[in-house]
Scaffold this motif. Structure first.
Motif, PDB file in Angstrom:
ATOM      1  N   PRO A   1      28.217  -3.007 102.193  1.00 10.38           N
ATOM      2  CA  PRO A   1      27.284  -2.831 103.312  1.00 10.38           C
ATOM      3  C   PRO A   1      26.224  -3.935 103.361  1.00 10.38           C
ATOM      4  N   SER A   2      25.545  -4.051 104.489  1.00 10.78           N
ATOM      5  CA  SER A   2      24.553  -5.113 104.652  1.00 10.78           C
ATOM      6  C   SER A   2      23.334  -4.919 103.755  1.00 10.78           C
ATOM      7  N   HIS A   3      22.989  -3.685 103.420  1.00 11.67           N
ATOM      8  CA  HIS A   3      21.880  -3.403 102.498  1.00 11.67           C
ATOM      9  C   HIS A   3      22.439  -2.610 101.317  1.00 11.67           C
ATOM     10  N   PRO A   4      23.133  -3.296 100.400  1.00 10.97           N
ATOM     11  CA  PRO A   4      23.849  -2.584  99.333  1.00 10.97           C
ATOM     12  C   PRO A   4      22.918  -2.046  98.249  1.00 10.97           C
ATOM     13  N   THR A   5      23.366  -0.971  97.669  1.00 12.74           N
ATOM     14  CA  THR A   5      22.713  -0.425  96.482  1.00 12.74           C
ATOM     15  C   THR A   5      23.567  -0.797  95.279  1.00 12.74           C
TER      16      THR A   5
ATOM     17  N   ASP B   1      27.003   0.674  95.555  1.00 11.66           N
ATOM     18  CA  ASP B   1      27.911  -0.038  96.463  1.00 11.66           C
ATOM     19  C   ASP B   1      28.607  -1.195  95.752  1.00 11.66           C
ATOM     20  N   TYR B   2      27.872  -1.904  94.921  1.00 12.03           N
ATOM     21  CA  TYR B   2      28.474  -2.998  94.153  1.00 12.03           C
ATOM     22  C   TYR B   2      29.493  -2.471  93.146  1.00 12.03           C
TER      23      TYR B   2
END
Length: 82
Positions: free
Chosen positions: A38-42, A45-46
């Motif tokens: 996503p554009s604002h990863p947490t 998400d990685y």
């Protein structure tokens, strides 16, 4: 001597192939490539992207091994018979 060695090698190759086929059935039905972050990863998400990439690589490796084994069967049979 060479005939015994050839038969032993063929038997070993068949046993290893059966072992690899039984243990290497991977499925990537739920995975899509490329893996999108996503554009604002947490951090999660990685981690998910890393795990999905590893699953895709594993499925590709299993597919490569099974294709190589399928192509090797005629060669092994021909070598054992010829």
């Amino acid at each position: 001597m060479s005939r015994t060695l050839m038969r032993g090698a063929a038997a070993l190759a068949i046993a290893l192939g059966a072992f690899a086929f039984a243990g290497g059935t991977a499925s990537a039905d739920e995975l899509t490539a490329p893996v999108v972050v996503p554009s604002h990863p947490t951090g999660a998400d990685y981690v998910n992207a890393w795990n999905e990439s590893g699953a895709l690589a594993g499925a590709g490796a299993a597919g490569l091994a099974s294709s190589a084994w399928a192509g090797a069967i005629p060669s092994i049979v021909q070598g054992a018979l010829g």
